[in-house]
Motif scaffolding. Structure first.
Motif, short mmCIF file in Angstrom:
data_model
loop_
_atom_site.label_atom_id
_atom_site.label_comp_id
_atom_site.label_asym_id
_atom_site.label_seq_id
_atom_site.Cartn_x
_atom_site.Cartn_y
_atom_site.Cartn_z
N SER A 1 0.89 -1.05 0.05
CA SER A 1 0.12 -0.15 0.06
C SER A 1 0.99 1.37 -0.01
O SER A 1 1.79 1.41 0.82
N GLY A 2 0.80 1.93 -0.95
CA GLY A 2 1.47 3.29 -1.16
C GLY A 2 1.87 3.85 0.27
O GLY A 2 3.19 4.31 0.48
N SER A 3 0.74 4.43 0.86
CA SER A 3 1.01 5.13 2.18
C SER A 3 1.81 4.47 3.25
O SER A 3 2.21 5.00 4.11
N ALA A 4 2.06 2.98 3.03
CA ALA A 4 2.46 2.22 4.09
C ALA A 4 4.03 2.73 4.22
O ALA A 4 4.64 2.50 5.26
N CYS A 5 4.55 3.12 3.19
CA CYS A 5 6.09 3.30 3.14
C CYS A 5 6.35 4.32 3.91
O CYS A 5 7.55 4.70 4.62
N ARG A 6 5.36 5.34 4.49
CA ARG A 6 5.40 6.56 5.35
C ARG A 6 5.33 5.83 6.89
O ARG A 6 6.06 6.82 7.82
N SER A 7 4.61 4.91 7.04
CA SER A 7 4.40 4.26 8.44
C SER A 7 5.84 3.62 9.06
O SER A 7 5.85 3.42 10.14
N LEU A 8 6.99 3.53 8.42
CA LEU A 8 8.39 2.83 8.69
C LEU A 8 8.81 4.20 9.64
O LEU A 8 9.66 3.66 10.27
N TYR A 9 8.58 5.34 9.42
CA TYR A 9 9.09 5.98 10.05
C TYR A 9 8.15 6.89 11.00
O TYR A 9 6.98 6.84 10.87
#
Ligand code: PMV
Length: 318
Positions: A132-140
């Protein structure tokens, strides 16, 4: 080391549209706030009888989950055995509250841990993006920018921290209007906007300057500037939804009532700015001292209201 915790993130400048659907590469850059409070907790058993997913205590079929685990194994050049994935959200799943963001972030961290792989945040973020595209932001944690990039293989379309959670103690008040699943999934909605909205090219032009303005507002801790940019991004995104054929109507009557409350709060001098995603929930950006006033104003129109501050990036449970 096979269990991970991740938090959802809410976009302050929105990702809406893909320039490559297979790689989940965005058509616009975005900037988000990772929230404390809500969690996805995911356990991956690397080596099970068969691929199996249990989500919120129910057996589910979601090929994307196992596809992301395939990509993880491919990336590390190891074979992937059948896996058992058990995931739990302590907030409504698939209702426009960013459960896919925290879900895929937790999945890649737990999967890498279970397989004994030491991957960088950047590698994990890139793998989460494929779910899911937005998931890349939840790593930080805290304030996070997802770069648009130009490389066809997406190697430069990565998420990067802008400021850690402790940089600025803001709040996001979430007014939950409906806990049911959203009417149209975000991938389908984005494609419909891209293919049929006459405003699409304007939306693409707006993205980069809005992200830059938001980044500067975050660095300067200027809530009015950030709130204004966030509303501009939100309503511009919705303009592409409303002008799609057929129109995407994620809002409920209560959504509109809540938006009027936010406008009325601002007219009274309360620092409150609204955003929505692919769903009817309204999220209000404010400072901690205004949370109570805002919650009282929103409560008559919502099933419930909650307030979350900046939270950490995804991590392995010790
Ligand atoms: O990552 P997805 O496919 O769930 O799409 C997220 C889209 C929005 O929530 C509307 C905006 C965003 O940037 O999170």
């Amino acid at each position: 080391m096979n269990t991970a915790i991740a938090h959802p993130n809410i976009a302050l400048v929105k990702y809406w549209g893909k320039r490559d659907a297979a790689l989940n590469l965005p058509a616009v850059p975005s900037l988000s706030l990772t929230l404390s409070g809500w969690h996805t907790r995911t356990q991956v058993q690397w080596g099970a009888e068969r691929d199996e997913l249990i989500l919120d205590d129910e057996p589910r079929t979601d090929p994307k989950v196992f596809r992301v685990l395939d990509l993880l194994a491919q990336h590390a050049a190891i074979p992937r055995p059948p896996c058992r994935v058990v995931s739990h959200n302590d907030f409504p799943t698939g209702a426009g509250l960013a459960s896919s963001a925290s879900g895929f972030a937790a999945l890649v961290v737990a999967g890498a841990g279970a397989a004994g792989l030491e991957l960088s945040r950047g590698e994990l973020s890139m793998l989460a993006r494929r779910g899911s595209g937005s998931a890349c932001r939840s790593l930080y944690g805290g304030f996070v920018q997802w770069h648009l990039g130009t490389a066809p293989d997406g190697t430069d379309s990565v998420a990067e921290p802008v400021a850690p959670p402790e940089h600025w103690d803001v709040r996001m008040v979430v007014a939950v209007v409906s806990e049911g699943p959203k009417s149209t999934g975000s991938t389908e909605g984005m494609e419909r906007s891209r293919k049929s909205s006459p405003l699409w090219s304007t939306w693409l032009e707006l993205g980069p300057p809005l992200v830059e303005q938001a980044r500067q507002a975050v660095m300067a801790r200027d809530l009015e500037a950030l709130g204004t940019v966030m509303e501009r991004s939100t309503y511009s995104m919705y303009s592409t939804m409303f002008t799609a054929t057929p129109p995407l109507l994620y809002w409920q009557p209560a959504t509109v009532a809540l938006l009027h409350e936010v406008a009325a709060l601002r007219a009274r001098g309360v620092g409150a700015w609204a955003t929505m995603d692919a769903g009817p929930q309204v999220k209000v950006l404010c400072l901690p001292g205004d949370v109570q006033t805002i919650q009282s104003a929103l409560a008559p129109h919502a099933l419930r209201t909650l307030a979350h501050g900046p939270g950490p990036g995804a991590y392995l449970e010790p």
